[in-house]
Design a protein around this motif. Structure first.
Motif, short mmCIF file in Angstrom:
data_model
loop_
_atom_site.label_atom_id
_atom_site.label_comp_id
_atom_site.label_asym_id
_atom_site.label_seq_id
_atom_site.Cartn_x
_atom_site.Cartn_y
_atom_site.Cartn_z
N GLY A 107 0.79 -1.22 0.00
CA GLY A 107 0.00 0.00 0.00
C GLY A 107 0.83 1.27 0.00
N ASP A 108 2.13 1.14 0.28
CA ASP A 108 3.00 2.31 0.23
C ASP A 108 3.34 2.72 -1.20
OD1 ASP A 108 3.17 2.68 2.98
OD2 ASP A 108 4.84 1.28 3.21
N PHE A 109 3.03 1.84 -2.16
CA PHE A 109 3.17 2.22 -3.56
C PHE A 109 1.84 2.82 -4.01
CE2 PHE A 109 6.18 -1.33 -3.06
CZ PHE A 109 7.35 -0.70 -3.45
N MET A 110 1.87 4.07 -4.37
CA MET A 110 0.63 4.81 -4.64
C MET A 110 0.68 5.46 -6.02
SD MET A 110 0.21 6.53 -0.86
CE MET A 110 -1.57 6.68 -1.00
N ARG A 111 -0.52 5.84 -6.50
CA ARG A 111 -0.60 6.51 -7.80
C ARG A 111 -0.95 7.97 -7.61
NH1 ARG A 111 0.23 3.48 -12.05
NH2 ARG A 111 -0.01 1.20 -11.86
N ALA A 112 -0.25 8.82 -8.34
CA ALA A 112 -0.54 10.24 -8.33
C ALA A 112 -1.76 10.52 -9.19
CB ALA A 112 0.68 11.01 -8.86
N ALA A 113 -2.19 11.76 -9.23
CA ALA A 113 -3.38 12.13 -10.01
C ALA A 113 -3.24 11.80 -11.49
CB ALA A 113 -3.65 13.63 -9.83
N ASP A 114 -2.00 11.85 -11.99
CA ASP A 114 -1.79 11.54 -13.41
C ASP A 114 -1.57 10.06 -13.66
OD1 ASP A 114 0.69 11.11 -12.32
OD2 ASP A 114 1.77 12.56 -13.57
N GLY A 115 -1.71 9.22 -12.63
CA GLY A 115 -1.59 7.79 -12.78
C GLY A 115 -0.19 7.24 -12.56
N SER A 116 0.79 8.11 -12.38
CA SER A 116 2.16 7.65 -12.19
C SER A 116 2.36 7.11 -10.78
CB SER A 116 3.15 8.79 -12.46
OG SER A 116 2.87 9.88 -11.60
N LEU A 117 3.28 6.16 -10.65
CA LEU A 117 3.54 5.53 -9.35
C LEU A 117 4.56 6.33 -8.55
CD1 LEU A 117 3.75 1.70 -10.07
CD2 LEU A 117 2.23 2.79 -8.44
N PHE A 118 4.36 6.35 -7.24
CA PHE A 118 5.36 6.89 -6.33
C PHE A 118 5.36 6.07 -5.05
CE2 PHE A 118 1.51 9.15 -5.14
CZ PHE A 118 1.58 9.27 -3.75
N ALA A 119 6.47 6.15 -4.30
CA ALA A 119 6.61 5.44 -3.03
C ALA A 119 6.39 6.41 -1.90
CB ALA A 119 7.98 4.80 -2.93
N ARG A 120 5.49 6.09 -1.00
CA ARG A 120 5.24 6.93 0.16
C ARG A 120 6.07 6.37 1.33
NH1 ARG A 120 -0.21 9.85 0.98
NH2 ARG A 120 1.08 11.27 -0.27
N ALA B 175 8.61 -1.87 -8.62
CA ALA B 175 7.29 -1.64 -8.01
C ALA B 175 6.21 -2.37 -8.80
CB ALA B 175 7.01 -0.15 -7.95
N GLN B 176 6.31 -2.33 -10.10
CA GLN B 176 5.31 -3.02 -10.93
C GLN B 176 5.37 -4.52 -10.72
OE1 GLN B 176 6.61 -1.42 -14.70
NE2 GLN B 176 5.04 0.20 -14.69
N ARG B 177 6.55 -5.08 -10.57
CA ARG B 177 6.68 -6.51 -10.34
C ARG B 177 6.14 -6.88 -8.97
NH1 ARG B 177 6.17 -9.65 -12.70
NH2 ARG B 177 7.77 -11.22 -12.35
N ILE B 178 6.38 -6.04 -7.97
CA ILE B 178 5.87 -6.30 -6.62
C ILE B 178 4.34 -6.31 -6.62
CG2 ILE B 178 5.66 -5.32 -4.29
CD1 ILE B 178 8.57 -4.25 -4.72
N LEU B 179 3.75 -5.32 -7.25
CA LEU B 179 2.29 -5.18 -7.25
C LEU B 179 1.61 -6.24 -8.11
CD1 LEU B 179 1.99 -1.28 -7.45
CD2 LEU B 179 1.70 -2.75 -5.44
N ALA B 180 2.35 -6.84 -9.04
CA ALA B 180 1.77 -7.86 -9.91
C ALA B 180 1.66 -9.23 -9.23
CB ALA B 180 2.62 -7.99 -11.18
N GLN B 181 2.31 -9.38 -8.07
CA GLN B 181 2.31 -10.68 -7.39
C GLN B 181 0.98 -10.92 -6.68
OE1 GLN B 181 5.11 -12.58 -8.00
NE2 GLN B 181 5.48 -10.74 -9.25
#
Length: 392
Positions: free
Chosen positions: A252-265, A293-299
């Motif tokens: 859940g610490d991997f989040m999406r900004a308003a433009d859809g891009s990923l960032f780490a909180r 991050a994409q590989r982590i979230l895909a699991q």
């Protein structure tokens, strides 16, 4: 193996012998733990046996003195107040302020007031550092310590083989404990542990940053292996995060900004605290960090953690992560480079594109000097992403 098991007061870890002895029940109030345990710094059963026997004998003698001190003195009812038995000697006795405390008591005061909501490492550092003082100079009232004691303490640390940087941390902790306790008790104290000379560079090795070629080589290997260990390496490599920060992240610490891009909180968790308040930040994910991050979230997983193998208990096991990843890195990077080198490299990479220093500090969670930097919320994500994009 049987030889190892038969050695009294020892156990082994990774082939190294450790001393271990339970503290007697009636003496536990003198200690902050129920057991004494430390490395004997040897893999030799013969050497370990000799060192363990010597340590046990020293403890037996010291515990005898503690028991004797607490026992009723024979004939105490016959003593005259202010005189010694036998000769009426008028030798001056040491005097201390009525509010004075022993160093061991000072540690208790310090931890009681300043140890709240702090990690276990905070308590261990205070107990270990002041324990070194007590080992070298005895458990004295704070006003009783002298510059000679401080110098003896320094010499004892050098004899232990501590590097200059480690000695700086230990001295800093001792000063913090003694100054705090003196302030709490209303004592006027000229702290003898201030201004002690030692070589602060002794035993300190520079942490070399990665060259761009070595960085790309490691990142390529991460893609080839494509597992959770390499995702952790890749995440750190293009964010400059501290290893513990990354290892303790949740999905859940991997989040999406308003433009859809990923960032780490990057935020503190109960299982993993942050080094400083300024370490709280949002870090845009670009390059290999985005891939990780994409590989982590895909699991598909029931775990909330990004890296479950390092979060099986109450605390993120960053030490285990460091040991495993540094061992793997050795094959691909020059001597002196480690996981922490990614953090140095990120700073150099941002410097190379003339990124403003305060933006560099915000990306890496470094402290920025100046009162003004404490105002406002800092740079928005799109500005940070622009600069990270320049180096990934």
């Amino acid at each position: 193996m049987s030889e190892t098991i038969s050695l009294p007061f020892t156990f082994t870890k990774d082939g190294v012998f450790y001393f271990s002895r339970r503290i007697p029940k009636e003496l536990k109030h003198h200690y902050y733990s129920s057991r004494i345990a430390y490395s004997l710094r040897t893999r030799s059963p013969r050497v370990a046996e000799a060192r363990a026997r010597k340590a046990a004998e020293q403890l037996d003698e010291y515990w005898y003195l503690l028991r004797s001190r607490e026992a009723d003195l024979p004939g105490h009812h016959m003593l005259r107040t202010g005189q010694t038995s036998g000769g009426g000697s008028n030798a001056p006795q040491p005097t201390v302020n009525s509010s004075s405390v022993l160093l061991s008591e000072a540690v208790g005061l310090y931890l009681k007031q300043k140890g709240k909501n702090r990690p276990a490492t905070f308590q261990r550092a205070a107990e270990r550092s002041c324990g070194y003082v007590i080992d070298a100079c005895g458990d004295k009232h704070l006003e009783a310590y002298t510059k000679a004691d401080a110098n003896a303490f320094r010499d004892a640390l050098i004899k232990r083989g501590l590097a200059g940087s480690s000695m700086t941390r230990v001295f800093g902790t001792v000063r913090a404990v003694t100054n705090f306790a003196a302030s709490e008790q209303g004592l006027t104290l000229s702290n003898p542990f201030t201004g002690v000379y030692y070589d602060r560079e002794a035993g300190v090795s520079d942490r070399a940053p990665f060259s761009i070629a070595d960085l790309k080589k490691v990142q390529t290997k991460c893609r080839e292996h494509d597992d959770d260990l390499r995702w952790l390496v890749a995440l750190v490599s293009d964010t400059g995060m501290r290893l513990a920060e990354a290892a303790g992240m949740t999905r859940g610490d991997f989040m999406r900004a308003a433009d859809g891009s990923l960032f780490a909180r990057v935020r503190p968790h109960s299982w993993r605290r942050l080094k400083t308040k300024g370490s709280e930040r949002d870090v845009p994910l670009e390059g290999e960090a985005l891939w990780a991050a994409q590989r982590i979230l895909a699991q598909e997983t029931t775990s909330e953690f990004a890296f479950p193998r390092y979060n099986k208990k109450d605390t993120t096991n960053a030490n285990a992560a460091s040991a495993a990843l540094n061992k793997w890195l050795k094959e691909y990077v020059p001597k002196g480079c480690s996981m922490h080198s990614f953090r140095h490299s990120m700073r150099d990479r941002l410097r190379a594109v003339e990124c403003p220093a305060d933006i560099v500090d915000q990306i890496g969670g470094w402290q920025t000097d100046g009162v003004g930097h404490g105002y406002g919320k800092g740079y928005p994500l799109d500005i940070l992403r622009k600069w990270i994009g320049e180096v990934t």
